[in-house]
Every structure is written in C-alpha cells, then in structure tokens.
Design a protein around this motif. Structure first.
Motif, PDB file in Angstrom:
ATOM      1  N   ALA A  13       0.755  -1.154   0.128  1.00 36.20           N
ATOM      2  CA  ALA A  13      -0.038   0.066  -0.056  1.00 36.20           C
ATOM      3  C   ALA A  13       1.043   1.270  -0.005  1.00 36.20           C
ATOM      4  CB  ALA A  13      -1.001  -0.003   1.216  1.00 36.20           C
ATOM      5  N   SER A  14       0.600   2.039  -0.880  1.00 40.21           N
ATOM      6  CA  SER A  14       1.406   3.513  -0.840  1.00 40.21           C
ATOM      7  C   SER A  14       0.095   4.742  -0.543  1.00 40.21           C
ATOM      8  CB  SER A  14       1.827   3.588  -2.221  1.00 40.21           C
ATOM      9  OG  SER A  14       2.525   2.670  -2.638  1.00 40.21           O
ATOM     10  N   THR A  15       0.538   5.250   0.380  1.00 41.21           N
ATOM     11  CA  THR A  15      -0.344   6.320   0.941  1.00 41.21           C
ATOM     12  C   THR A  15       0.275   7.669   0.804  1.00 41.21           C
ATOM     13  OG1 THR A  15      -1.484   4.989   2.405  1.00 41.21           O
ATOM     14  CG2 THR A  15      -1.777   7.198   2.741  1.00 41.21           C
ATOM     15  N   ILE A  16      -0.542   8.715   0.009  1.00 39.10           N
ATOM     16  CA  ILE A  16       0.127   9.954  -0.199  1.00 39.10           C
ATOM     17  C   ILE A  16      -0.717  10.893   0.595  1.00 39.10           C
ATOM     18  CG2 ILE A  16       0.419  11.919  -1.822  1.00 39.10           C
ATOM     19  CD1 ILE A  16       0.880   9.497  -4.081  1.00 39.10           C
ATOM     20  N   LYS A  17      -0.138  11.596   1.453  1.00 41.50           N
ATOM     21  CA  LYS A  17      -1.036  12.575   2.504  1.00 41.50           C
ATOM     22  C   LYS A  17      -0.529  13.969   1.975  1.00 41.50           C
ATOM     23  CE  LYS A  17      -1.195   9.653   6.317  1.00 41.50           C
ATOM     24  NZ  LYS A  17      -0.896   9.439   7.897  1.00 41.50           N
ATOM     25  N   LYS A  18      -1.737  14.958   1.940  1.00 39.73           N
ATOM     26  CA  LYS A  18      -1.357  16.510   1.428  1.00 39.73           C
ATOM     27  C   LYS A  18      -2.432  17.012   2.368  1.00 39.73           C
ATOM     28  CE  LYS A  18      -3.945  15.638  -3.041  1.00 39.73           C
ATOM     29  NZ  LYS A  18      -3.824  15.787  -4.104  1.00 39.73           N
ATOM     30  N   ASN A  19      -1.799  18.294   2.464  1.00 40.28           N
ATOM     31  CA  ASN A  19      -2.786  19.436   3.273  1.00 40.28           C
ATOM     32  C   ASN A  19      -3.347  20.470   2.142  1.00 40.28           C
ATOM     33  OD1 ASN A  19      -3.643  21.110   5.032  1.00 40.28           O
ATOM     34  ND2 ASN A  19      -2.300  20.581   6.448  1.00 40.28           N
ATOM     35  N   VAL A  20      -4.377  20.288   1.808  1.00 44.99           N
ATOM     36  CA  VAL A  20      -5.100  21.347   1.191  1.00 44.99           C
ATOM     37  C   VAL A  20      -5.984  22.149   1.872  1.00 44.99           C
ATOM     38  CG1 VAL A  20      -6.672  21.673  -1.186  1.00 44.99           C
ATOM     39  CG2 VAL A  20      -5.039  19.741  -0.727  1.00 44.99           C
ATOM     40  N   LYS A  21      -5.610  23.671   1.923  1.00 46.79           N
ATOM     41  CA  LYS A  21      -6.351  24.740   2.538  1.00 46.79           C
ATOM     42  C   LYS A  21      -6.572  24.185   3.919  1.00 46.79           C
ATOM     43  CE  LYS A  21      -8.292  26.460  -1.762  1.00 46.79           C
ATOM     44  NZ  LYS A  21      -9.381  26.894  -2.545  1.00 46.79           N
ATOM     45  N   GLY A  22      -5.689  23.673   4.677  1.00 44.30           N
ATOM     46  CA  GLY A  22      -6.036  23.431   6.224  1.00 44.30           C
ATOM     47  C   GLY A  22      -6.733  22.060   6.311  1.00 44.30           C
ATOM     48  N   ILE A  23      -7.011  21.301   5.124  1.00 42.74           N
ATOM     49  CA  ILE A  23      -7.658  19.876   5.203  1.00 42.74           C
ATOM     50  C   ILE A  23      -6.683  18.915   4.793  1.00 42.74           C
ATOM     51  CG2 ILE A  23      -9.662  18.491   4.317  1.00 42.74           C
ATOM     52  CD1 ILE A  23     -11.120  21.216   3.962  1.00 42.74           C
ATOM     53  N   GLU A  24      -6.529  18.019   5.834  1.00 45.55           N
ATOM     54  CA  GLU A  24      -5.589  16.799   5.273  1.00 45.55           C
ATOM     55  C   GLU A  24      -6.465  15.818   4.470  1.00 45.55           C
ATOM     56  OE1 GLU A  24      -3.719  13.302   7.741  1.00 45.55           O
ATOM     57  OE2 GLU A  24      -2.688  15.322   8.196  1.00 45.55           O
ATOM     58  N   GLU A  25      -5.878  15.445   3.285  1.00 45.80           N
ATOM     59  CA  GLU A  25      -6.448  14.619   2.343  1.00 45.80           C
ATOM     60  C   GLU A  25      -5.376  13.614   2.221  1.00 45.80           C
ATOM     61  OE1 GLU A  25      -7.332  16.354  -1.461  1.00 45.80           O
ATOM     62  OE2 GLU A  25      -8.868  17.549  -0.400  1.00 45.80           O
ATOM     63  N   SER A  26      -6.008  12.402   2.064  1.00 48.18           N
ATOM     64  CA  SER A  26      -4.794  11.128   1.866  1.00 48.18           C
ATOM     65  C   SER A  26      -5.541  10.068   0.746  1.00 48.18           C
ATOM     66  CB  SER A  26      -4.711  10.130   3.097  1.00 48.18           C
ATOM     67  OG  SER A  26      -5.620   9.748   3.391  1.00 48.18           O
ATOM     68  N   SER A  27      -4.519   9.521  -0.048  1.00 49.97           N
ATOM     69  CA  SER A  27      -4.939   8.584  -0.911  1.00 49.97           C
ATOM     70  C   SER A  27      -3.930   7.360  -0.791  1.00 49.97           C
ATOM     71  CB  SER A  27      -4.949   9.362  -2.321  1.00 49.97           C
ATOM     72  OG  SER A  27      -5.146   8.352  -3.626  1.00 49.97           O
ATOM     73  N   THR A  28      -4.776   6.183  -0.856  1.00 52.17           N
ATOM     74  CA  THR A  28      -4.120   4.932  -0.694  1.00 52.17           C
ATOM     75  C   THR A  28      -4.333   4.360  -2.182  1.00 52.17           C
ATOM     76  OG1 THR A  28      -4.312   4.825   1.632  1.00 52.17           O
ATOM     77  CG2 THR A  28      -3.573   2.834   0.436  1.00 52.17           C
ATOM     78  N   THR A  29      -2.983   3.682  -2.660  1.00 54.13           N
ATOM     79  CA  THR A  29      -2.944   2.836  -3.745  1.00 54.13           C
ATOM     80  C   THR A  29      -2.328   1.392  -3.303  1.00 54.13           C
ATOM     81  OG1 THR A  29      -2.785   4.478  -5.234  1.00 54.13           O
ATOM     82  CG2 THR A  29      -2.080   2.413  -6.163  1.00 54.13           C
ATOM     83  N   TRP A  30      -3.089   0.274  -3.673  1.00 59.85           N
ATOM     84  CA  TRP A  30      -2.738  -0.855  -3.465  1.00 59.85           C
ATOM     85  C   TRP A  30      -2.182  -1.642  -4.376  1.00 59.85           C
ATOM     86  CZ3 TRP A  30      -2.444  -3.221   1.092  1.00 59.85           C
ATOM     87  CH2 TRP A  30      -3.284  -2.712   2.166  1.00 59.85           C
ATOM     88  N   ASN A  31      -1.069  -2.175  -4.452  1.00 59.67           N
ATOM     89  CA  ASN A  31      -0.440  -2.718  -5.425  1.00 59.67           C
ATOM     90  C   ASN A  31      -0.014  -4.416  -5.269  1.00 59.67           C
ATOM     91  OD1 ASN A  31       0.674  -0.362  -7.123  1.00 59.67           O
ATOM     92  ND2 ASN A  31       1.080   0.033  -5.038  1.00 59.67           N
ATOM     93  N   ASN A  32      -0.239  -5.091  -6.198  1.00 58.42           N
ATOM     94  CA  ASN A  32       0.067  -6.604  -6.197  1.00 58.42           C
ATOM     95  C   ASN A  32       1.379  -6.726  -6.554  1.00 58.42           C
ATOM     96  OD1 ASN A  32      -2.470  -7.236  -5.134  1.00 58.42           O
ATOM     97  ND2 ASN A  32      -3.153  -7.319  -7.423  1.00 58.42           N
ATOM     98  N   CYS A  33       2.377  -7.230  -5.600  1.00 61.72           N
ATOM     99  CA  CYS A  33       3.834  -7.267  -6.103  1.00 61.72           C
ATOM    100  C   CYS A  33       4.300  -8.943  -6.417  1.00 61.72           C
ATOM    101  CB  CYS A  33       4.834  -6.858  -5.109  1.00 61.72           C
ATOM    102  SG  CYS A  33       4.500  -4.957  -4.606  1.00 61.72           S
ATOM    103  N   SER A  34       5.011  -9.084  -6.997  1.00 64.37           N
ATOM    104  CA  SER A  34       5.611 -10.539  -7.469  1.00 64.37           C
ATOM    105  C   SER A  34       7.311 -10.584  -7.619  1.00 64.37           C
ATOM    106  CB  SER A  34       5.235 -11.038  -8.450  1.00 64.37           C
ATOM    107  OG  SER A  34       3.587 -11.064  -8.459  1.00 64.37           O
ATOM    108  N   LEU A  35       7.861 -11.189  -6.917  1.00 61.92           N
ATOM    109  CA  LEU A  35       9.374 -11.222  -7.154  1.00 61.92           C
ATOM    110  C   LEU A  35       9.646 -12.564  -7.236  1.00 61.92           C
ATOM    111  CD1 LEU A  35      11.955  -9.719  -6.724  1.00 61.92           C
ATOM    112  CD2 LEU A  35      11.856  -9.957  -4.255  1.00 61.92           C
ATOM    113  N   ILE A  36      10.543 -12.839  -8.355  1.00 55.41           N
ATOM    114  CA  ILE A  36      11.297 -14.160  -8.510  1.00 55.41           C
ATOM    115  C   ILE A  36      12.651 -13.996  -8.000  1.00 55.41           C
ATOM    116  CG2 ILE A  36      11.716 -15.879  -9.952  1.00 55.41           C
ATOM    117  CD1 ILE A  36       9.377 -14.713 -12.012  1.00 55.41           C
ATOM    118  N   LYS A  37      13.190 -14.998  -7.069  1.00 55.59           N
ATOM    119  CA  LYS A  37      14.427 -15.008  -6.548  1.00 55.59           C
ATOM    120  C   LYS A  37      14.690 -16.417  -6.739  1.00 55.59           C
ATOM    121  CE  LYS A  37      15.407 -13.206  -2.787  1.00 55.59           C
ATOM    122  NZ  LYS A  37      16.393 -11.922  -2.945  1.00 55.59           N
TER     123      LYS A  37
END
Length: 81
Positions: A13-37
């Motif tokens: 999950a990646s969450t971006i938080k920002k403050n717009v005109k004194g109001i805190e806003e956040s947006s979360t993006t979920w990513n499915n990750c795969s890694l071959i090792k």
C-alpha cells in the motif's frame, strides 16, 4: 518453488498525504507485487510484515489489455532491480 527459483508475492500500500487549505487529504493505492528469486527468500519475511515500511525500486511500466469478459484493464508494474 519453480525449478530452483522462488516466487514471492505480497501486497503493498502506498499512501500519499497532503494538506489542502488546512484540510488533510490522503489517497491509498494498493499494488500486487511479485518477485522471482533464485535464493530462498526467507530473509525477506521480517520486512514484509503488515505495517512495516518497505522501500522498493525498479522500472515502472504501464499497460492496458482487454480481459476475458471484454473489460479494459489498466496495469502498473514495477520490475524490481
């Protein structure tokens, strides 16, 4: 295990938080990750716990395709370094 390789999958999950005109806003993006090792990924497990911060790096690619039900799907992929 795939013939000497291990597949590691996890959600990130990646969450971006920002403050717009004194109001805190956040947006979360979920990513499915795969890694071959090639090596056993057991040393990664402590870093993949829920709530832990994880830094990843790699090349980002965007693609679109039509799935089996003819819906357009957009995908963002991160190819790990």
């Amino acid at each position: 295990e795939m013939e000497g390789f291990f597949l590691v999958t996890f959600n990130l999950a990646s969450t971006i938080k920002k403050n717009v005109k004194g109001i805190e806003e956040s947006s979360t993006t979920w990513n499915n990750c795969s890694l071959i090792k090639r090596n056993n990924p057991v040393n990664m497990l402590p870093y993949l716990e829920k709530g832990k911060r994880l830094f990843v790096g790699g090349d980002i690619t965007f693609r679109e395709f039509e799935n089996k039900t003819y819906k357009n799907v957009s995908v963002v992929e991160l190819n790990f370094l």
